[in-house]
Enzyme design. Sequence first.
Site, PDB file in Angstrom:
ATOM      1  N   ASP A 293     -46.563  59.349 -24.188  1.00  0.00           N
ATOM      2  CA  ASP A 293     -47.811  58.777 -23.681  1.00  0.00           C
ATOM      3  C   ASP A 293     -47.795  58.654 -22.159  1.00  0.00           C
ATOM      4  O   ASP A 293     -48.845  58.735 -21.517  1.00  0.00           O
ATOM      5  CB  ASP A 293     -48.047  57.408 -24.307  1.00  0.00           C
ATOM      6  CG  ASP A 293     -48.413  57.508 -25.779  1.00  0.00           C
ATOM      7  OD1 ASP A 293     -48.708  58.635 -26.231  1.00  0.00           O
ATOM      8  OD2 ASP A 293     -48.401  56.473 -26.469  1.00  0.00           O
ATOM      9  N   GLY A 294     -46.611  58.455 -21.590  1.00  0.00           N
ATOM     10  CA  GLY A 294     -46.516  58.370 -20.136  1.00  0.00           C
ATOM     11  C   GLY A 294     -46.936  59.662 -19.453  1.00  0.00           C
ATOM     12  O   GLY A 294     -47.530  59.641 -18.371  1.00  0.00           O
ATOM     13  N   ASP A 402     -49.688  33.307 -17.132  1.00  0.00           N
ATOM     14  CA  ASP A 402     -48.911  34.336 -16.444  1.00  0.00           C
ATOM     15  C   ASP A 402     -49.784  35.449 -15.890  1.00  0.00           C
ATOM     16  O   ASP A 402     -49.334  36.215 -15.038  1.00  0.00           O
ATOM     17  CB  ASP A 402     -47.872  34.944 -17.399  1.00  0.00           C
ATOM     18  CG  ASP A 402     -46.692  34.009 -17.607  1.00  0.00           C
ATOM     19  OD1 ASP A 402     -46.619  32.997 -16.893  1.00  0.00           O
ATOM     20  OD2 ASP A 402     -45.851  34.287 -18.477  1.00  0.00           O
TER      21      ASP A 402
END
Length: 529
Positions: A293-294, A402
């Site tokens: 996927d990268g 966060d």
Amino acid sequence: MYRSELTSNSNGNSSVSSSYIENGYMDTSPLMDSEKVVKEFLQQQTVKGVDGHLIEFSEALSTVAKALRQVAEGRASAQAEAAEWKRKYELERARNLWKEHEELSSGDGHCDTKSEKAGSISSQNEMRNLINDQSERCCEKHGIGSLEVLKDGMAYNPMVVHNKIAKKVSFKLQWGCNGKKNGQLKHDIVSFERGNITTEERSSKQIFLKWESHPQTLLILTKPNSTSVRVVCAEMARWLNDQKKINVYVEPRVRTELLSESSYFDFVQTWKDDEEVLLLHTKVDLVITLGGDGTVLWAASMFKGPVPPVVPFSLGSLGFMTPFQSEHYREYLDAILKGPISITLRHRLQCYIIRDSAKDELEKEGPFIVLNEVTIDRGISSFLTNLECYCDNSFVTSVQGDGLILSTTSGSTAYSLAAGGSMVHPQVPGILFTPICPHSLSFRPLILPEYAILRVQVPFNSRGHTWASFDGKDRKQLAPGDALVCSMAPWPVPTACQLDSTSDFLHSIHDGLHWNLRKTQSFDGPLDS
């Protein structure tokens, strides 16, 4: 009458002075002198504890801003309610006028005097104007309805007719703000007839791509530092050149690696600078990715505008967007080059950063195009993030935690899923709004429509800076007063499907996430009747 007042002279002694008041008028010169004394006294005093006062002043400003926002919302609600009551009153008045007209016309069948006839015509015209005015106001206010109240070519009140049966009015649908078209037409799935709105079934659930001519140029993008990927790339480039007579483009790094193996790969083409990359979509007919996927994310990031169809082959560790197996690349490419092929339109997000020092919103950084998500987090700071979020200029919420994830539906199985977001079919047009470890038990993720424009701003009273990253790259710092604006990009990424969009998506979550995988309950025998 006289009024005694105490004043202080220059020696500090108190004396009594009188000011004459007549007919409610009072001499204000002593008061003006007192104001001058106060101003001189304040100018002579030194200000202590400046930092503490600034902090208190900032907190007070924040409280005042929230109060003003609540007042504005309450005022808008009150105005809307008042307008609605006014509209009902005018409609009721129009109905009463119509009743009077009906009674006059049905009494003797004619008017006895000219004055009565003139009054009847005046009432009818007044009633007609009121109804038309209400129709126009409805269209201008909402921009979604256009009333057509017609009977025998004349305007009439639909609530009262001769046979006492209410007749439903017809209307038209218009898209966009205040009836102005903005290019997002949905007439292919929405129909309306005589006041009834229905959604039609799409002509095809799956999107197909059919070539008008044979593809001539392909771009191969590979995962770096992988021996198996390099071998497959060399074999595929040789096969495309020898068997299919197709021009092959690769990255400069890959071309250097191929030429180091054999001078045969001199036919492989590449680019020299970034300017040629910007024009790559005008030369390439098809993009092939070899990796996970990268690699698909890297391929999408190369095209800031239109993207050619992408054929992703699985040669990595994650395969949510790579349905094709590299062992059978010849069979797959044969079918894809002939066409038609089923594709999935994966929507992307377009983001801009507007600094606090910017003169206007035209002075901005970007665009940053993402296929998965844009993440706003606290970075190395020990303080919780404090973010104010708006959707189409409407306040959504304040994020304390966060951070925040704004994700596409293709990125729903990535960072958003790990933060508690839902998995969404990639062809669903929407923006996922997912908090990261929020300091609230009731803060649940949202899915917003694709036309929404989101604005995330760091307030001035934030304790620290925040950081924004786009598909894990291009990390930018956001200081207090800076804002990030996010919307749907106009150029999706069309990826080829092995079967169809839904089958590939379900296969990816079953195979990649082992979704709902559990041991089947045993069955010992028939149940007792």
